[in-house]
Design a protein around this motif. Structure first.
Motif, PDB file in Angstrom:
ATOM      1  N   ASN A   1     -33.236  77.699  69.145  1.00  0.00           N
ATOM      2  CA  ASN A   1     -33.960  78.039  70.370  1.00  0.00           C
ATOM      3  C   ASN A   1     -35.427  78.359  70.084  1.00  0.00           C
ATOM      4  OD1 ASN A   1     -34.358  78.490  73.101  1.00  0.00           O
ATOM      5  ND2 ASN A   1     -33.668  80.617  72.998  1.00  0.00           N
ATOM      6  N   LEU A   2     -36.098  77.439  69.394  1.00  0.00           N
ATOM      7  CA  LEU A   2     -37.488  77.666  69.022  1.00  0.00           C
ATOM      8  C   LEU A   2     -38.364  77.803  70.259  1.00  0.00           C
ATOM      9  CD1 LEU A   2     -38.898  77.493  66.045  1.00  0.00           C
ATOM     10  CD2 LEU A   2     -36.462  77.062  66.251  1.00  0.00           C
ATOM     11  N   LYS A   3     -39.350  78.690  70.151  1.00  0.00           N
ATOM     12  CA  LYS A   3     -40.304  78.944  71.225  1.00  0.00           C
ATOM     13  C   LYS A   3     -41.711  78.669  70.723  1.00  0.00           C
ATOM     14  CE  LYS A   3     -37.310  82.800  72.506  1.00  0.00           C
ATOM     15  NZ  LYS A   3     -37.217  84.264  72.707  1.00  0.00           N
ATOM     16  N   PRO A   4     -42.639  78.373  71.629  1.00  0.00           N
ATOM     17  CA  PRO A   4     -44.017  78.142  71.164  1.00  0.00           C
ATOM     18  C   PRO A   4     -44.565  79.312  70.341  1.00  0.00           C
ATOM     19  CG  PRO A   4     -43.789  77.405  73.426  1.00  0.00           C
ATOM     20  CD  PRO A   4     -42.488  78.085  73.074  1.00  0.00           C
ATOM     21  N   GLU A   5     -44.145  80.524  70.645  1.00  0.00           N
ATOM     22  CA  GLU A   5     -44.636  81.678  69.886  1.00  0.00           C
ATOM     23  C   GLU A   5     -44.041  81.783  68.488  1.00  0.00           C
ATOM     24  OE1 GLU A   5     -43.310  81.719  72.980  1.00  0.00           O
ATOM     25  OE2 GLU A   5     -42.047  83.500  73.287  1.00  0.00           O
ATOM     26  N   ASP A   6     -43.131  80.903  68.147  1.00  0.00           N
ATOM     27  CA  ASP A   6     -42.634  80.820  66.777  1.00  0.00           C
ATOM     28  C   ASP A   6     -43.545  79.961  65.900  1.00  0.00           C
ATOM     29  OD1 ASP A   6     -39.335  80.598  68.137  1.00  0.00           O
ATOM     30  OD2 ASP A   6     -40.225  82.344  67.132  1.00  0.00           O
TER      31      ASP A   6
ATOM     32  N   VAL B   1     -45.098  75.447  60.745  1.00  0.00           N
ATOM     33  CA  VAL B   1     -44.133  75.126  61.790  1.00  0.00           C
ATOM     34  C   VAL B   1     -44.875  75.169  63.122  1.00  0.00           C
ATOM     35  CG1 VAL B   1     -42.051  75.875  63.012  1.00  0.00           C
ATOM     36  CG2 VAL B   1     -42.179  76.048  60.502  1.00  0.00           C
ATOM     37  N   THR B   2     -44.794  74.089  63.868  1.00  0.00           N
ATOM     38  CA  THR B   2     -45.437  74.018  65.170  1.00  0.00           C
ATOM     39  C   THR B   2     -44.385  73.707  66.223  1.00  0.00           C
ATOM     40  OG1 THR B   2     -47.500  73.219  64.191  1.00  0.00           O
ATOM     41  CG2 THR B   2     -47.209  72.882  66.562  1.00  0.00           C
TER      42      THR B   2
END
Length: 109
Positions: free
Chosen positions: A82-87, A105-106
């Motif tokens: 559940n990757l988020k842009p803030e990761d 990581v983008t």
């Protein structure tokens, strides 16, 4: 001297899955902590997850519940869902006092 070789990372879609791997080489001490930190833009470096020398795993507050790590010998693997842009950021492998170079990581569509 200890070298930490990180792999994985790159571009990940929001909601996607991240897998990182890190293998240590060199003058490795047994039973050292090993895991991952990250530095996201505008923030200090923060804990993602680390397996301590006694086998306990400590997770960073911002990722807990989305991260698992597995340490086998000289390798530690990280899986984050559940990757988020803030990761988005640079993810660093650590073993004992040693740090890897980091892998970008983008999270973006």
């Amino acid at each position: 001297q200890v070298h930490l070789e990180e792999s994985g990372g790159g571009l990940v879609q929001p909601g996607g899955l991240l897998r990182l791997s890190c293998t240590a080489s060199g003058s490795i001490s047994p039973a050292e902590r090993m895991g991952w930190y990250r530095q996201v833009p505008g923030k200090d470096r923060e804990l993602v997850a680390v397996e301590l020398s006694d086998g306990r795993v400590v997770y960073g507050g911002s990722v807990e519940g989305r991260v698992t790590i597995s340490k086998v010998g000289i390798t530690v693997n990280l899986q984050m869902n559940n990757l988020k842009p803030e990761d988005t950021g640079v993810y660093y492998c650590i073993r004992g006092p040693h740090w890897g170079q980091g892998t970008q990581v983008t999270v973006s569509s």
